[in-house]
Enzyme design. Sequence first.
Site, PDB file in Angstrom:
ATOM      1  N   ALA A  13      -3.447  -6.840  22.756  1.00 11.21           N
ATOM      2  CA  ALA A  13      -3.390  -8.284  22.984  1.00 11.21           C
ATOM      3  C   ALA A  13      -4.401  -9.065  22.159  1.00 11.21           C
ATOM      4  O   ALA A  13      -4.324 -10.290  22.089  1.00 11.21           O
ATOM      5  CB  ALA A  13      -3.603  -8.583  24.469  1.00 11.21           C
ATOM      6  N   GLY A  81     -10.334  -9.089  29.636  1.00  9.74           N
ATOM      7  CA  GLY A  81     -10.911  -7.762  29.657  1.00  9.74           C
ATOM      8  C   GLY A  81      -9.875  -6.656  29.739  1.00  9.74           C
ATOM      9  O   GLY A  81      -8.694  -6.892  30.018  1.00  9.74           O
ATOM     10  N   ASP A 105      -5.612  -0.751  18.093  1.00  5.55           N
ATOM     11  CA  ASP A 105      -6.478  -0.833  16.913  1.00  5.55           C
ATOM     12  C   ASP A 105      -7.333   0.415  16.735  1.00  5.55           C
ATOM     13  O   ASP A 105      -8.342   0.391  16.029  1.00  5.55           O
ATOM     14  CB  ASP A 105      -7.363  -2.083  16.970  1.00  5.55           C
ATOM     15  CG  ASP A 105      -8.275  -2.116  18.190  1.00  5.55           C
ATOM     16  OD1 ASP A 105      -8.179  -1.196  19.040  1.00  5.55           O
ATOM     17  OD2 ASP A 105      -9.089  -3.061  18.301  1.00  5.55           O
ATOM     18  N   HIS A 363      15.422   5.019 -23.789  1.00  7.43           N
ATOM     19  CA  HIS A 363      14.496   3.892 -23.770  1.00  7.43           C
ATOM     20  C   HIS A 363      15.215   2.551 -23.702  1.00  7.43           C
ATOM     21  O   HIS A 363      16.345   2.400 -24.163  1.00  7.43           O
ATOM     22  CB  HIS A 363      13.582   3.892 -25.002  1.00  7.43           C
ATOM     23  CG  HIS A 363      14.154   4.590 -26.192  1.00  7.43           C
ATOM     24  ND1 HIS A 363      13.522   5.625 -26.837  1.00  7.43           N
ATOM     25  CD2 HIS A 363      15.334   4.434 -26.843  1.00  7.43           C
ATOM     26  CE1 HIS A 363      14.278   6.056 -27.833  1.00  7.43           C
ATOM     27  NE2 HIS A 363      15.373   5.352 -27.858  1.00  7.43           N
TER      28      HIS A 363
END
Length: 456
Positions: A13, A81, A105, A363
């Site tokens: 979050a 929290g 993370d 080429h």
Amino acid sequence: MLNNAMSVVILAAGKGTRMYSDLPKVLHTLAGKAMVQHVIDAANELGAAHVHLVYGHGGDLLKQALKDDNLNWVLQAEQLGTGHAMQQAAPFFADDEDILMLYGDVPLISVETLQRLRDAKPQGGIGLLTVKLDDPTGYGRITRENGKVTGIVEHKDATDEQRQIQEINTGILIANGADMKRWLAKLTNNNAQGEYYITDIIALAYQEGREIVAVHPQRLSEVEGVNNRLQLSRLERVYQSEQAEKLLLAGVMLRDPARFDLRGTLTHGRDVEIDTNVIIEGNVTLGNRVKIGTGCVIKNSVIGDDCEISPYTVVEDANLAAACTIGPFARLRPGAELLEGAHVGNFVEMKKARLGKGSKAGHLTYLGDAEIGDNVNIGAGTITCNYDGANKFKTIIGDDVFVGSDTQLVAPVTVGKGATIAAGTTVTRNVGENALAISRVPQTQKEGWRRPVKKK
């Protein structure tokens, strides 16, 4: 031991202010994959019955990026929290399942470490992942009595004596669903931050006489979180170093492991050689004795035995049979296919095109929406003109065809076996087998012609 059913909660979050980005922090990539996707993949590999993703900032971007994952989306409207985040997910917990808490993370957590944590969780207690740091400043400290874990004290709430403790909380834990819900309901925000800490459930469990077992990860990098781009870049190098080490030990010769990036999965044969600054993306298979030159990018492709890819070549969604040579500075786009012994040289681009056995495009050529037979020579400057501004059309070239330099093939068009296309020709109609096609403007020569002189 026999594990209970398990679900995973991933906290994702946070806004990621220190990333200075409009993208949610957990969508920033490591090894070509969003950080949170690494965590989701680990949860699925571990056998999670459900994966609950707690989100807040950038919800629409997250849902779009992760639309293919089977997730239960849990909104945390206010970031109060980690305990508050878990409270939002708690209604989805079954009483008889284990709940594993992870972070979007913290991308390098390994399945092996999580399995050890799961196995170590005591009946009715908590499995807790901890590490010891030389400098634990800023982290929650693990408190113990007679060796047993009694709680976690956040750095801001710790006494001077507690701040000397080197064992810290990683935030990753596992507990029974019924117990987790009961402890979450008892959390308060009576602390320096005014937040609901998930770590407080450790003390609650201890007060109930429950056992808390601490497990350590195999590597510190597994539990390192990302708050800024510097930390992300460091974890990228850690990850790439680990992948390079695995490949070297498996027999792949990386000329400089520090200058190799794997952003997907590499399956390989024996005696593979990879030069510097090569990037592997997606699912790539390299056969035996494949050589890849410096600066190449290979994505979602299969490269057969004895192929050689010269420097600065890009290969994407392509298939190469054995003994093909490509580059330097070639580009194989999605749908390119080379049969055995085919050659694509410098500044040649292929897209949705097949080049037959032993055929060569040396080429400065574009081959798109084309089917080219065996033993064909494609001269320099050849272009398959496949697009009329609205639709794509196909060029078919039979076996043993010689295409001279500076030829344009205006699709749809077919060139029969053994035909020869003279240099400078624009082919607008089908060419028969063994025929010569030529469409040059007749050459005019003016004897004694003098160049214009600039007027003074």
